[in-house]
Design an enzyme around this catalytic site. Structure first.
Site, PDB file in Angstrom:
ATOM      1  N   CYS A 119       0.933  -0.665  -0.625  1.00  8.51           N
ATOM      2  CA  CYS A 119       0.035  -0.297   0.221  1.00  8.51           C
ATOM      3  C   CYS A 119       1.165   1.433   0.143  1.00  8.51           C
ATOM      4  CB  CYS A 119      -0.851   0.362   0.969  1.00  8.51           C
ATOM      5  SG  CYS A 119      -2.399   0.987   1.204  1.00  8.51           S
ATOM      6  N   HIS A 120       0.782   2.389   1.315  1.00  6.69           N
ATOM      7  CA  HIS A 120       1.315   3.631   0.810  1.00  6.69           C
ATOM      8  C   HIS A 120       2.823   2.462   1.877  1.00  6.69           C
ATOM      9  CE1 HIS A 120      -2.456   5.284   0.748  1.00  6.69           C
ATOM     10  NE2 HIS A 120      -1.582   6.456  -0.215  1.00  6.69           N
TER      11      HIS A 120
END
Length: 206
Positions: A119-120
């Site tokens: 993800c991030h």
């Protein structure tokens, strides 16, 4: 094979699933995961968040379960760990500017140790020059411009998918945790074998 030691980098409001599920899966197969947050000590609470797509133009964010950190950040010696994992959510946005976090990531990069990101989490890697340059990496699609500008090759995997480029394992988000964890285990050299299940009466007879 002896269990490996994995360092997980998180911040306030990192993604709940990407902390709890990864940690518990690794512990289940004999690895050790130390979860650290800058300026926090073992036993302190980390607030987490839960992100989801619910029909809006972007994801929604809700409070996650509190996580009790199991390692003091100031006590971390990167040389004693076999791999590093950057969990996603909101945490990466602010811990990536911490020079101490950058130094930890740089150690794993320069030592050629496994690096896991979801993800991030890629925002943490991008903050260290050269870590993603020339590498294929998956991440939440909103991070594609950052990956490209840092010299990386963005791989648009399915939400449930994961991608491997040498010692770098990456995924788009928590729906891909099962495939992501499987690939992380392979890179760690973990072999899981499925044998026959003995019923209780069979074990007693044996």
């Amino acid at each position: 094979m002896a269990g490996k030691k994995i360092l997980m980098l998180v911040g306030e409001f990192s993604e709940e699933y990407e902390i709890f599920v990864f940690e518990q899966a690794m512990h289940a197969v004999g690895h050790t995961v130390h979860v650290v947050c800058p300026d926090k000590k073992a036993g302190e609470v980390l607030k987490t968040s839960l992100h989801d797509f619910e029909g809006h133009q972007t994801y929604t964010e809700k409070p996650g379960h509190d996580y009790i950190l199991n390692k003091t950040f100031s006590e971390v010696d990167a040389a004693k760990y076999d791999a590093v994992y950057a969990a996603g959510g909101r945490g990466p946005e602010y811990i990536r500017i911490d020079k101490r976090v950058q130094a930890l990531v740089r150690h794993f990069h320069e030592a050629g140790k496994p690096i896991f990101t979801i993800c991030h989490g890629v925002q943490i890697l991008i903050a260290v020059d050269g870590v993603v340059r020339g590498r294929e990496v998956a991440a939440l699609h909103y991070c594609e411009p950052e990956v490209t500008l840092a010299g990386g090759i963005y791989i648009d995997v399915a939400p449930t998918g994961a991608h491997v480029d040498g010692n770098l394992v990456s995924a788009k988000g928590w729906p891909g945790l099962s495939n992501f964890i499987r690939e992380c285990l392979k890179v760690l050299g973990t072999e899981i074998r499925h044998g026959e299940i003995l019923m209780r009466d069979e074990r007693q007879a044996a």
